[in-house]
Design a protein around this motif. Structure first.
Motif, mmCIF file in Angstrom:
data_model
loop_
_atom_site.group_PDB
_atom_site.id
_atom_site.type_symbol
_atom_site.label_atom_id
_atom_site.label_comp_id
_atom_site.label_asym_id
_atom_site.label_seq_id
_atom_site.Cartn_x
_atom_site.Cartn_y
_atom_site.Cartn_z
ATOM 1 N N VAL A 232 -7.034 6.156 3.496
ATOM 2 C CA VAL A 232 -7.087 5.999 2.046
ATOM 3 C C VAL A 232 -7.522 7.326 1.445
ATOM 4 C CG1 VAL A 232 -8.000 4.623 0.137
ATOM 5 C CG2 VAL A 232 -7.744 3.589 2.404
ATOM 6 N N ALA B 33 -12.096 1.409 -0.934
ATOM 7 C CA ALA B 33 -11.126 1.170 0.139
ATOM 8 C C ALA B 33 -11.216 -0.267 0.640
ATOM 9 C CB ALA B 33 -11.361 2.152 1.284
ATOM 10 N N ALA C 129 -5.394 2.695 8.600
ATOM 11 C CA ALA C 129 -4.978 3.196 7.284
ATOM 12 C C ALA C 129 -5.846 4.393 6.926
ATOM 13 C CB ALA C 129 -5.116 2.119 6.210
ATOM 14 N N LEU D 48 0.820 -1.211 0.000
ATOM 15 C CA LEU D 48 0.000 0.000 0.000
ATOM 16 C C LEU D 48 0.853 1.260 0.000
ATOM 17 C CD1 LEU D 48 -2.692 -1.061 2.632
ATOM 18 C CD2 LEU D 48 -2.743 -1.379 0.160
ATOM 19 N N LEU E 111 -8.059 -2.802 0.685
ATOM 20 C CA LEU E 111 -7.514 -3.274 1.959
ATOM 21 C C LEU E 111 -7.776 -4.768 2.162
ATOM 22 C CD1 LEU E 111 -8.482 -0.241 4.222
ATOM 23 C CD2 LEU E 111 -6.253 -0.744 3.212
ATOM 24 N N THR F 48 -0.265 4.282 5.946
ATOM 25 C CA THR F 48 -0.413 3.095 6.789
ATOM 26 C C THR F 48 -0.060 3.390 8.246
ATOM 27 O OG1 THR F 48 1.847 2.443 6.208
ATOM 28 C CG2 THR F 48 0.053 1.560 4.852
ATOM 29 N N VAL G 5 -2.293 5.662 0.041
ATOM 30 C CA VAL G 5 -2.718 5.099 1.316
ATOM 31 C C VAL G 5 -1.614 5.358 2.340
ATOM 32 C CG1 VAL G 5 -3.349 3.019 2.589
ATOM 33 C CG2 VAL G 5 -4.096 3.292 0.216
#
Length: 390
Positions: A271, A256, A269, A117, A260, A288, A286
């Protein structure tokens, strides 16, 4: 172990997100021992009444090896039941060194999954496979592969990584919107990392940004939250200084969730999307980790830090899909910066007067300040001292 007797280390303590984590956990787990840590002698979250102790460690950015050695010496012998880093650099550095830091208690996915991501080029390719809208993108491993005569402006130059680990230090990169060949040449001179590191060229999408804040537990969606940015620093777009909770957009949630879930995500997270003028939400990136406006979600009734900690210790995770959508959050010193920038710009007198009135107008319901809080004022004094420091 009783949840109230645990010892939790909150890293990157000078971040506003770390202050939100410290206050949220301290309010919920009344007898828990919360330790905060950062590189400076004092830090924002370290001044909170909920922080029982403050530690100082070497810089993860400039002294990554010394930082890892500090963690190895101070965090692996049962001193902490959970370690919570709140920045990209710190969390990724700890994950990169997972073999050297066995059993470090963190509520994160493995490094390989995080990079699915965090690497923007990999993210875009994954989104394309899943049918999630992304800007038209071209991928390059280094600058020499690009023929500048083929560029059509405006175009967005986006490095694959926001932070590049060079072994002995971290390198910060920048997303650039290029409007001309002159812009391109200027960026080639300033951003020397493009010569050796991968990046994308993406079509520029006019519109506005939108974010979705998420918590997953072992691949399962637990919580979604959204907000609206009302004022930013700089005023044309940037860090939120005044925001309001908002209803989750079902299109964004669907995109999303697909992304994910495909990554078998675990943890928090953010997004980010850009909503085009025709209403299409394009995936941007994204993050994290915990985000800057985390306190807004907590005030609105979505306690992401407590949810994360509950999941880590195998306790029930209480989700809230009916949070207060009228709740606002104001970062006062950031708002003051934004006002100053706005007044210096060539806006009309009427626009400047309105902006000044909006800044000064009190709001007594459904609005809280992010840092300055009557029951926990020391973080605000810390912020004021550093704000006015020459």
């Amino acid at each position: 172990m009783d949840s109230n007797q645990r010892t939790i280390l909150v890293m990157d303590a000078d971040q506003r997100s770390a202050l939100a984590v410290t206050r949220a956990l301290g309010s919920h787990y009344r007898s828990a021992r919360l330790v905060t840590a950062d590189v400076s002698a004092t830090a924002l979250a370290g001044r909170s009444k909920y922080a029982s102790h403050y530690l100082r460690y070497p810089s993860p950015v400039d002294q990554p090896e010394a930082f890892v050695c500090w963690v190895k010496a101070n965090c692996l012998n049962g001193q902490f039941d959970l370690v919570i880093p709140t920045t990209e650099v710190t969390s990724q550095l700890l994950l990169i060194n997972a073999e050297r830091l066995p059993d470090l208690p963190m509520a994160f996915a493995p490094y390989s999954r995080v990079m699915q991501l965090a690497d923007k080029s990999r993210l875009v390719r994954s989104a394309q496979v899943l049918g999630i809208p992304v800007p038209l993108s071209r991928f390059y491993t280094r600058l020499a592969e690009l023929d500048p005569t083929t560029l059509v402006y405006p175009v967005v130059l986006k490095p694959s990584l926001s932070k590049i680990f060079l072994g002995d230090r971290w390198l910060s990169t920048h997303v650039r919107v290029l409007h001309s060949a002159q812009d391109f040449n200027r960026v080639c001179q300033s951003d020397r990392y493009l010569a050796e590191h991968p990046f994308m060229l993406q079509e520029f999408i006019p519109g506005q940004g939108a974010g979705l804040f998420c918590l997953y537990h072992q691949g399962q969606a637990i919580q979604f939250f959204a907000h609206q940015r009302l004022r930013e620093k700089p005023p044309e777009g940037g860090v939120s200084v005044l925001s309001q909770a908002a209803k989750v957009d079902q299109r964004l949630q669907a995109h999303a969730s697909a992304l994910l879930s495909a990554a078998n995500w675990h943890g928090v997270a953010m997004v980010e999307f850009r909503i085009a003028e025709d209403g299409t939400p394009y995936l941007m990136e994204v993050n994290t980790r915990f985000w800057g406006s985390l306190q807004l979600a907590i005030d609105a009734g979505v306690n992401f830090p407590v949810q994360l900690v509950s999941g880590f210790f195998g306790e029930p995770i209480v989700a809230n899909n009916h949070y207060n959508e009228q709740q606002r959050l104001r970062w006062l010193m950031g708002d003051l910066d934004s006002l100053y920038i706005f007044l210096k710009r060539p806006y009309s007198f009427r626009a400047k007067l309105k902006r000044l009135v909006d800044f000064a107008a009190p709001r007594f319901r459904n609005q809280r300040h992010e840092v300055n809080r009557l029951g926990d004022l020391k973080p605000f004094w810390h912020e004021l001292q550093h704000y006015f420091k020459p």
